[in-house]
Design an enzyme around this catalytic site. Structure first.
Site, PDB file in Angstrom:
ATOM      1  N   GLU A 135     -12.629 -19.990   3.542  1.00 13.12           N
ATOM      2  CA  GLU A 135     -13.198 -21.105   3.596  1.00 13.12           C
ATOM      3  C   GLU A 135     -14.591 -21.593   3.936  1.00 13.12           C
ATOM      4  O   GLU A 135     -15.168 -21.944   4.893  1.00 13.12           O
ATOM      5  CB  GLU A 135     -12.542 -21.912   5.077  1.00 13.12           C
ATOM      6  CG  GLU A 135     -11.311 -21.022   5.395  1.00 13.12           C
ATOM      7  CD  GLU A 135     -10.246 -22.023   6.419  1.00 13.12           C
ATOM      8  OE1 GLU A 135     -11.437 -21.764   7.629  1.00 13.12           O
ATOM      9  OE2 GLU A 135     -10.082 -23.132   6.829  1.00 13.12           O
ATOM     10  N   GLU A 193      -2.480 -21.477   4.550  1.00 10.06           N
ATOM     11  CA  GLU A 193      -2.864 -21.730   6.209  1.00 10.06           C
ATOM     12  C   GLU A 193      -2.128 -22.881   6.265  1.00 10.06           C
ATOM     13  O   GLU A 193      -2.245 -24.378   6.077  1.00 10.06           O
ATOM     14  CB  GLU A 193      -4.162 -22.065   6.832  1.00 10.06           C
ATOM     15  CG  GLU A 193      -5.172 -20.216   6.394  1.00 10.06           C
ATOM     16  CD  GLU A 193      -6.138 -20.644   7.831  1.00 10.06           C
ATOM     17  OE1 GLU A 193      -6.117 -21.423   8.090  1.00 10.06           O
ATOM     18  OE2 GLU A 193      -6.923 -19.980   7.252  1.00 10.06           O
TER      19      GLU A 193
END
Length: 642
Positions: free
Chosen positions: A181, A259
């Site tokens: 991320e 995710e």
């Protein structure tokens, strides 16, 4: 069979055996799908973290995930868990990464690996080792030469261990994430990302699929040409809109949600997070209908044992709870939940589920109440807690400067003035990280807390001993990931007088609990009151059968617990929401052997110092509403990634 005939047939016989060099996992961009050994493939995966589950329970958790219909697992590798000191590596016991890959292989699960170097994961400092901060000017997650040198050194140890486990080499790792991320990080340093990608390629070769993962807002800075782009979002988000955004960066190839949130993390002082079963199952079904590959984060959460929890900051410091139950399909104790059965039902519409029932919940145990006895105040054990003696310094030094990664440091000085009127004791510039327990001449005065409680009012005479016990509550793990130094970052003041001439004691509490207790203190050193940092303990047998259990400390305030020398983690009964600590059955000695529990209570002990072991967890009881922070769901999603 004549030998000459056998030699003629051998080349043909070997063609029938599975060969490492015929194995492949690739992106088929023309048909927007993955190919596994040339056959169309989609993964339905779940996250679990080997570092949050005791090694003896790995096989159990992985088997249950396979029986739920998953064909892959996804997990991180936390750098700080494996390199506790520069150049010192630990891959033993519960840190044996190869053993975990082997267990996944036995469970017939493919692996999506996320080796960092930064992982977030709500883990202490997002997986980065705190010894990096011994260079105070270091710029984490950038092309800073100091950071890159440490990363290169670590990956030259880690990646060769992974290499034999790559799918095309005969292992089970089908893809590897680069960083984590990165688009949520302020730096947006593409040369750093290119450096990492080059390092992975150099050591792992060209055949392995490398990918990135970002939230929709992070795609701009988190993606890199040559790395496959995936996205993450939860059931409340607009799937169509987010996948459309993803297509701007990855026009062709399979859609991937790396995710998909089955639940959410918990902070001390907030309510326990949940995600509804209908919302989670509906979102999964919609993605699978599109042909997307999905990883559910988390499928089994586990526990932040010891001092390993991370923290977030959004205007104030938010440490994460010991439980990482996450409202996941497999509970913290590894039990199937209604959410698991609902998700399994959805998966069964799209791919075959292994035959056979899921194992039932593990046996649970109740015990107690047990009365703990007073061992003595923390200050009474100082010679054992810091056998090498204190560090002397005019101004206080940080945890990092005295090479203390986790836990507690005691700062001691003496008053050089007399303060007859209550005088403000405080640390300027919010320079306390994270929580301080203040004593004058051994008598507990109260608590200071980062961003929350800034002052205590003290009196004292010249020469009085002032002790400040500082607790590291977990380094920041997400987003800004600015260098989160711990301890007294600035010298404290009494009124306007700067306090100097400090003795600094880095405390080895785990060593004391494991090796040196019980130490009999002279009677005179027993504290008259049981407030302030104090040790309590008890020994107890288990007469019936041993099971998983949940330690409950009713009326206790805040502290740390060890069972048979194992650090279970923090409790914070006074704040919540978590009221019980998960105690896995393998930590307990069966019939005929005494178990030892040690509690370091930091504030106040109840009038009757009792504990209980329950057969169910209590994860949602925030006792003091004043500590509740309110976020909208949108803010929470922004606040932390994984």
């Amino acid at each position: 069979m004549p030998p000459c005939l056998l030699s003629l047939l051998l080349p043909f016989l070997t063609l029938l055996l599975p060969q490492a060099d015929t194995r492949s996992f690739v992106v088929d961009r023309d048909h927007n799908r993955f190919l596994l050994d040339g056959v169309p493939f989609r993964y339905v995966s779940g996250s679990l973290h080997y570092f949050r589950v005791p090694r003896v329970l790995w096989a159990d958790r992985l088997f249950k995930m396979r029986m739920s219909g998953l064909n892959a697992i996804q997990f991180y590798v936390p750098w700080n868990y494996h390199e506790p000191e520069p150049g010192v590596y630990n891959f033993n016991g519960s840190r044996d990464l190869t053993a975990f890959l082997n267990e996944a292989n036995k469970a017939n699960l493919l692996v999506i690996l996320r080796p960092g170097p930064y992982i977030c994961a709500e883990w202490e400092m997002g997986g980065l080792p705190s010894w990096l901060l011994r260079k105070p000017k270091i710029h984490l997650r950038t092309s800073d030469p100091d950071f890159l040198a440490a990363v290169d050194s670590w990956f030259h140890v880690l990646l060769p261990k992974i290499y034999p486990w790559l799918y095309h080499n005969g292992g089970n790792i089908i893809s590897i994430q680069v960083e984590n991320e990165y688009g949520s990080y302020k730096a947006c340093d593409f040369s750093y990302m290119r450096h990492l990608a080059g390092l992975f390629r150099t050591i792992l070769g060209d055949k392995i699929l490398l990918f990135t993962t970002d939230g929709p807002e992070g795609l701009k800075c988190g993606t890199l040409q040559g790395l496959y782009t995936t996205v993450d979002f939860g059931p409340a988000d607009n799937m169509t809109k987010i996948f459309n955004q993803l297509r701007k960066y990855e026009p062709h190839g399979p859609l991937v949600n790396s995710e998909y949130y089955t639940g959410w993390l918990d902070y001390w002082g907030q309510n326990h997070s949940t995600r509804s079963i209908p919302a989670v199952t509906k979102g999964l079904e919609n993605m699978l209908k599109l042909g997307a590959s999905v990883n559910m984060y988390m499928f089994h959460g586990g526990t932040n044992f010891g001092y390993w929890n991370g923290a977030d900051e959004k205007g104030y410091f938010l440490p994460i709870t010991t439980s990482y139950d996450y409202d996941a399909p497999l509970s913290e104790a590894g039990d199937p939940t209604p959410k698991l059965f609902a998700l399994r039902n959805v998966i069964s519409k799209f791919q075959e589920i292994p035959l056979g029932p899921l194992p039932p919940p593990s046996p649970k145990m109740m015990l107690g109440p047990l009365t703990l006895h007073l061992d003595g105040s923390l200050l009474a054990f100082l010679d054992f807690l810091c056998p090498q003696g204190p560090i002397r310094s005019i101004l206080p030094m940080t945890f990092e400067a005295v090479k203390q990664d986790h836990g507690f440091v005691l700062y001691r000085t003496h008053l050089v003035n007399t303060f007859t009127e209550p005088t403000s004791f405080w640390v300027p510039n919010d320079g306390l990280h994270d929580r301080a327990y203040v004593m004058v001449n051994g008598v507990f005065q109260g608590v200071l807390e980062r961003n929350m409680k800034h002052r205590l009012f003290l009196t004292g005479k010249m020469g009085d001993k002032l002790d400040v016990l500082v607790e590291n509550m977990g380094r920041l793990s997400f987003g800004s990931n600015s260098s989160d130094f711990k301890g007294l970052l600035e010298p404290p003041l009494m009124g306007h007088v700067v306090l100097t001439q400090w003795l600094i004691f880095p405390l080895k509490i785990d060593s004391l609990v494991k090796w040196w207790f019980p130490i009999q203190l002279p009677k005179r050193s027993q504290p008259s009151t049981s407030s302030g940092p104090t040790f309590y303990s008890a020994s107890f047998p288990i007469l019936g059968s041993v099971g998983d259990t949940f330690l409950y400390l009713p009326g206790w305030s805040k502290g740390q617990v060890w069972i048979n020398g194992f650090n279970l983690g923090r409790y914070w009964t006074k704040r919540g929401p978590q009221q019980t600590l998960y105690v896995p059955r393998p930590l307990l000695f069966p019939r005929g052997t005494f178990n030892k529990i040690t509690v370091l209570e930091l504030e106040n002990v109840p009038p009757r110092p009792q504990i209980q072991f329950l057969d169910k967890p209590i994860l949602n009881s925030t006792l003091y509403r004043t500590y509740l922070y309110s976020f909208s769901a949108g803010e929470q999603m922004e606040l932390s990634g994984h």
